[in-house]
Design a protein around this motif. Structure first.
Motif, mmCIF file in Angstrom:
data_model
loop_
_atom_site.group_PDB
_atom_site.id
_atom_site.type_symbol
_atom_site.label_atom_id
_atom_site.label_comp_id
_atom_site.label_asym_id
_atom_site.label_seq_id
_atom_site.Cartn_x
_atom_site.Cartn_y
_atom_site.Cartn_z
ATOM 1 N N ASP A 1 1.042 -1.348 -0.070
ATOM 2 C CA ASP A 1 0.230 -0.076 -0.045
ATOM 3 C C ASP A 1 0.982 1.352 0.228
ATOM 4 O OD1 ASP A 1 -1.957 1.794 0.136
ATOM 5 O OD2 ASP A 1 -2.186 1.362 2.656
ATOM 6 N N HIS B 1 8.362 0.608 4.793
ATOM 7 C CA HIS B 1 8.147 -1.002 5.065
ATOM 8 C C HIS B 1 10.010 -1.319 4.058
ATOM 9 C CE1 HIS B 1 4.240 -1.480 6.365
ATOM 10 N NE2 HIS B 1 3.228 -1.242 5.225
ATOM 11 N N ASN C 1 5.944 -8.306 6.251
ATOM 12 C CA ASN C 1 5.094 -7.471 6.836
ATOM 13 C C ASN C 1 3.269 -7.567 6.182
ATOM 14 O OD1 ASN C 1 3.370 -4.972 8.064
ATOM 15 N ND2 ASN C 1 2.749 -5.184 6.124
ATOM 16 N N GLU C 2 2.747 -8.523 6.556
ATOM 17 C CA GLU C 2 1.342 -9.064 6.333
ATOM 18 C C GLU C 2 1.287 -10.268 5.017
ATOM 19 O OE1 GLU C 2 -1.548 -5.966 5.601
ATOM 20 O OE2 GLU C 2 -1.328 -5.137 7.943
ATOM 21 N N ASN D 1 -0.767 -9.942 9.799
ATOM 22 C CA ASN D 1 -1.954 -9.576 10.355
ATOM 23 C C ASN D 1 -3.369 -10.882 9.906
ATOM 24 O OD1 ASN D 1 -4.413 -8.355 10.404
ATOM 25 N ND2 ASN D 1 -4.168 -6.840 8.625
ATOM 26 N N ASN E 1 -0.610 -6.068 13.173
ATOM 27 C CA ASN E 1 -1.581 -4.575 12.673
ATOM 28 C C ASN E 1 -3.307 -5.144 12.661
ATOM 29 O OD1 ASN E 1 0.766 -4.142 11.769
ATOM 30 N ND2 ASN E 1 0.922 -4.895 9.237
ATOM 31 N N TYR F 1 -6.694 -2.850 13.243
ATOM 32 C CA TYR F 1 -7.294 -2.292 12.380
ATOM 33 C C TYR F 1 -8.801 -2.121 13.617
ATOM 34 C CZ TYR F 1 -3.886 -0.718 10.227
ATOM 35 O OH TYR F 1 -2.090 -0.229 9.763
ATOM 36 N N TYR G 1 -10.944 -0.753 9.786
ATOM 37 C CA TYR G 1 -11.233 -1.802 8.543
ATOM 38 C C TYR G 1 -13.048 -2.550 8.942
ATOM 39 C CZ TYR G 1 -7.864 -0.667 6.263
ATOM 40 O OH TYR G 1 -6.606 0.700 5.109
ATOM 41 N N GLU H 1 0.954 -1.917 14.057
ATOM 42 C CA GLU H 1 0.267 -0.776 13.264
ATOM 43 C C GLU H 1 -1.173 -0.877 13.912
ATOM 44 O OE1 GLU H 1 -0.506 -1.553 8.898
ATOM 45 O OE2 GLU H 1 1.718 -2.199 8.869
ATOM 46 N N TRP I 1 0.100 3.139 12.890
ATOM 47 C CA TRP I 1 -0.163 3.592 11.737
ATOM 48 C C TRP I 1 -0.750 4.798 11.438
ATOM 49 C CZ3 TRP I 1 2.976 1.248 8.418
ATOM 50 C CH2 TRP I 1 2.783 1.679 6.790
ATOM 51 N N PHE J 1 0.610 9.636 3.387
ATOM 52 C CA PHE J 1 1.437 9.567 2.433
ATOM 53 C C PHE J 1 1.001 8.145 1.225
ATOM 54 C CE2 PHE J 1 1.038 4.174 2.338
ATOM 55 C CZ PHE J 1 0.289 4.508 3.755
ATOM 56 N N ARG K 1 -5.130 3.675 -4.032
ATOM 57 C CA ARG K 1 -6.399 4.591 -2.951
ATOM 58 C C ARG K 1 -6.526 5.695 -3.515
ATOM 59 N NH1 ARG K 1 -6.608 2.179 2.365
ATOM 60 N NH2 ARG K 1 -5.003 1.055 2.531
ATOM 61 N N ASN L 1 -2.675 7.859 1.197
ATOM 62 C CA ASN L 1 -3.233 6.986 2.497
ATOM 63 C C ASN L 1 -3.303 7.918 3.686
ATOM 64 O OD1 ASN L 1 -3.280 5.408 4.998
ATOM 65 N ND2 ASN L 1 -2.666 3.323 3.926
ATOM 66 N N LYS M 1 -3.896 8.184 7.192
ATOM 67 C CA LYS M 1 -3.967 7.739 8.408
ATOM 68 C C LYS M 1 -3.327 8.333 9.196
ATOM 69 C CE LYS M 1 -5.657 3.304 7.570
ATOM 70 N NZ LYS M 1 -5.508 2.560 6.445
HETATM 71 C C1 GCB Z 1 -1.228 -2.475 6.966
HETATM 72 C C2 GCB Z 1 -0.036 -2.300 5.954
HETATM 73 C C3 GCB Z 1 0.037 -0.714 5.637
HETATM 74 C C4 GCB Z 1 -1.331 -0.243 4.949
HETATM 75 C C5 GCB Z 1 -2.011 -0.493 6.007
HETATM 76 C C6 GCB Z 1 -3.434 0.512 6.305
HETATM 77 O O1 GCB Z 1 -1.866 -3.550 7.366
HETATM 78 O O2 GCB Z 1 1.028 -3.443 6.515
HETATM 79 O O3 GCB Z 1 0.830 -1.216 4.766
HETATM 80 O O4 GCB Z 1 -0.600 1.336 4.196
HETATM 81 O O5 GCB Z 1 -2.269 -1.187 6.668
HETATM 82 O O6 GCB Z 1 -3.479 1.814 6.194
HETATM 83 O O7 GCB Z 1 -4.704 -0.323 5.641
#
Ligand code: GCB
Length: 705
Positions: A161, A362, A424-425, A460, A479, A481, A485, A512, A565, A570, A575, A584, A586
């Motif tokens: 992402d 990452h 990562n994930e 994740n 990670n 959310y 999410y 995250e 996160w 960024f 997106r 993104n 966040k």
């Molecule tokens: C995650 C990923 C990260 C994404 C983030 C998101 O779990 O590791 O790369 O940017 O979620 O914002 O969805």
């Protein structure tokens, strides 16, 4: 002997600068200006005689994706060429010359005077080639580089992402060395490794290893002398010498060793006291100093640490909660080609919020940024770009192993780094082969390269698709959310308990968590979150998510580290949500670093000691509901609130979140004022909210909700 060394060292110490980069080393010249560039593949562009006069003139750092990533996922991913007439100074006569690239994304082919020096695959780590045999005396010396950021099946990251920008987006250096030297060719590291073999409050022993290359056609005998001074360049009385004279055959590279012992060392103690010793390593041949590494490359931060599955992280024997943020390296309009000043600004904001740690996601971030973390006392999680997917092919494994080795060797001496992260994930999106064989190999490389640090990973995938995968690294992190999410923010409590239960004795961290937020979108008295992929990302919801998520983390000191996160919005071309395409959102701070969002101040209230007061939801200036909650963040004990100059008295709170419910706004302009007092000094924050006349329901102002 001691006084001679001392004098030598004090002189050198005066020239020290602080960044652990090549920037301030002697005989290292930046290759910044005078580059020609074309964003295309061109035949014969590597040849000396090639005419590049029609190409653009550029300076480094440079990327060709500084703008097009905002337009969507079809940004340019392909080849580009760079050429430069390399100015070789007279001081390089009869010396060895090397060209060092701090990074070029993703794959770079390097040619010098028409000769192919090699290819580097990987967009975030440095690479270096020797130019010596090909240098011309009386004609131009042409360096040509073909860089390609097309997707490659053997070069991680395969997805993610974030954008994969192309170009030579970090610095390039010409390095001039004697024929016998500390080699710049050991995975493009500084060639010197300060291994903290033993660190206690009473004694520190640093084993110093230098990889020394003999470029002569005869053997030589050489030895290493490692010296250190305190932060002021003062040489201590106690020093242990263990001089080892080594014969190096012609053309060979060998390891030379020395040791530094410091009694009652002044420890690098995180944000409280990030004390750095200055070290210098001299290479001596026949009694002469023929190479030295010191100053910026020679800072040592002495520390010891441990992670307890039930009590969390300990620094130098004391509990030290790691609570911080994640960071990406890009900026709007610049992409990855950011300046040193941009990086200073990022580090300053991370310090301002009061974080004790940062996850550099990452992929490997610059050495310069790491040197800022060294000085700031930030504990760093560093990682390789093994994101979402892997392919079980020999070429992919080879490249992942190479990138991990480069990450570790090139950044080994930064005291701020405590954790090497393996992935990562994996398995979360896209096709991913069973990663366990590769991860097992990576884990053993990390341990072999660096026995002084721990490995970790960000997971994740709660399924048990690859049993044991989360046991491979020393630590694990997740990670989650909740509140963004899925579910509601307070679900963090159950998730953390589940992670802890599943981990058995392995320490659990949170790599995250977070929620999107636009500083242009607001909603009063929110009870329910927006649709994450939608255009409506009110700033207020992000703050609510963080307050609740963080309460769950705070209540569980066993979490060895937690990382928001993300610190800055960024670029992510795929997106199309919130208020801007390709972002993104966040971040706790906007992508241009100009606006700290409400949630930034929530963490500042939690983590920072610097007294302040902040009225949340301040940007929601046009209000529709006269009945409102006023929320204030402060790290002081009590806050006084005034609405339209009328005091509502002071509230005392330990949670650092102060709330006044059922405040009635009058029609038109309202002034909100919050103040705190610490040590006789008063700090005030003010904002104005206008209660708008009622509107018909079909004219409501949240068009994209
Ligand atoms: C995650 C990923 C990260 C994404 C983030 C998101 O779990 O590791 O790369 O940017 O979620 O914002 O969805």
């Amino acid at each position: 002997m001691t006084s001679k060394i001392s004098l030598l060292f004090v002189m050198a110490a005066a020239a020290f600068a602080n960044e652990q980069t090549l920037q301030h080393q002697q005989n290292v010249i930046p290759v910044t200006d005078g580059w020609k560039f074309i964003r295309a593949d061109v035949n014969n562009a590597e040849t000396v005689a090639f005419d590049d006069s029609k190409w653009s003139q550029i300076t480094l750092p440079h990327t060709w994706n500084d703008k097009d990533t905002l337009a969507g996922p079809n940004y340019y991913r392909g080849p580009g060429w760079y050429r430069i007439k390399l100015a070789i100074p007279d001081s390089a006569k009869d010396k060895r010359l090397f060209i060092h690239f701090e990074a070029a994304s993703l794959v770079a082919d390097v040619y010098f005077n028409g000769v192919r020096l090699g290819q580097h695959r990987g967009g975030f780590t440095a690479f270096c080639y020797e130019l010596t045999p090909y240098v011309k005396k009386n004609s131009p010396n042409i360096l040509a580089v073909r860089v390609d950021n097309s997707p490659f099946e053997d070069v991680p990251p395969l997805s993610g992402d974030f954008n994969i920008q192309g170009g030579i987006y970090r610095s390039v250096w010409l390095i001039i060395k004697n024929h016998v030297c500390i080699t710049p060719l050991d995975y493009a590291s500084p060639g010197i490794y300060f291994k903290q073999t033993k660190v206690t409050k009473e004694e520190a022993i640093v084993d110093v290893e230098a990889k020394v290359s003999n470029g002569l056609d005869r053997p030589v005998s050489a030895h290493l002398l490692a010296l250190y001074a305190d932060a002021n360049g003062v040489f201590p009385e106690t020093i242990r010498r263990r001089v080892e004279i080594v014969k190096i055959d012609a053309g060979k590279t060998v390891s030379l060793h020395d040791q530094i012992q410091i009694i009652n060392p002044h420890l690098w103690n995180g944000r409280k006291d990030p004390y750095l010793y200055q070290a210098k390593v001299e290479l001596l041949c026949d009694g002469n100093i023929i190479d030295e590494i010191g100053g910026t490359l020679g800072t040592i931060g002495l520390r010891y640490f441990s992670v307890d599955a039930n009590k969390g992280f300990f620094l130098n024997g004391e509990p030290y909660p790691l609570r911080g943020v994640d960071r990406h390296q890009d900026r709007p309009g610049k992409g990855w080609a950011i300046s040193y000043a941009d990086q200073d600004e990022d580090a300053n904001l991370i310090m301002e919020i009061g974080a004790t740690c940062v996850r550099l996601a990452h992929y490997p971030h610059s050495n310069y940024f790491l040197s800022l973390c060294d000085k700031a006392g930030l504990v760093v999680w560093a990682e390789i770009p093994l994101v979402n997917q892997i392919y079980n092919t020999p070429a992919f494994a080879e490249n992942a192993k190479q990138q991990l080795t480069e990450l570790i060797r090139q950044r080994y001496n930064h005291p701020s780094i405590f954790f090497w992260s393996l992935y990562n994930e994996l398995g979360n999106s896209g096709k991913c082969d069973d990663p366990r064989p590769l991860l097992t190999e990576l884990q053993s490389i990390a341990k072999q390269e660096d026995s002084t640090r721990l490995t970790t990973a960000a997971s994740n995938d709660p399924s048990n698709k690859w049993p044991g995968v989360r046991k491979i690294a020393d630590l694990i992190a997740w990670n989650p959310y909740p509140g963004w999410y899925y579910g509601n923010p307070s679900q963090m409590n159950q998730l953390l308990d589940k992670y802890k239960k599943d981990a058995n004795d392995k320490p659990v961290g949170i790599s995250e968590y977070g929620a999107g937020a636009s500083i242009k979108q607001h909603e009063q008295n929110m009870k329910k979150g927006p649709t994450p992929g939608g255009k409506w990302h009110p700033e207020e919801w992000q703050a609510i998510v963080h307050e609740e998520d963080y309460a769950a983390i705070e209540a569980r000191p066993y979490i060895w580290g937690s990382f928001v996160w993300v610190m800055f919005d960024f670029g992510s071309a795929g997106r199309n949500e919130g208020d801007t395409h390709g972002i993104n959102d966040k971040g706790l701070v906007t992508a241009d670093r100009k606006t700290r969002k409400d949630a930034f101040y929530f963490y500042k209230a939690k983590w920072s000691a610097e007294p302040f007061v902040y009225i949340a939801s301040r940007r929601n200036t046009e209000r529709t509901d006269p009945n409102t909650t006023v929320k204030v963040y402060s790290n002081c004990d009590s806050v006084e609130l005034k609405i339209n100059a009328q005091s509502l008295g002071s509230k005392t709170e330990t949670s650092r979140v102060f709330k006044w419910f059922d405040i009635q706004l009058k029609p038109g302009l309202n002034t909100i004022e919050a103040s705190v007092t610490r040590e006789g000094k008063t700090y005030t924050d003010k904002c104005e909210w206008t209660l708008m006349p009622p509107v018909e329901p079909n004219q409501a102002t949240e068009p994209n909700k």
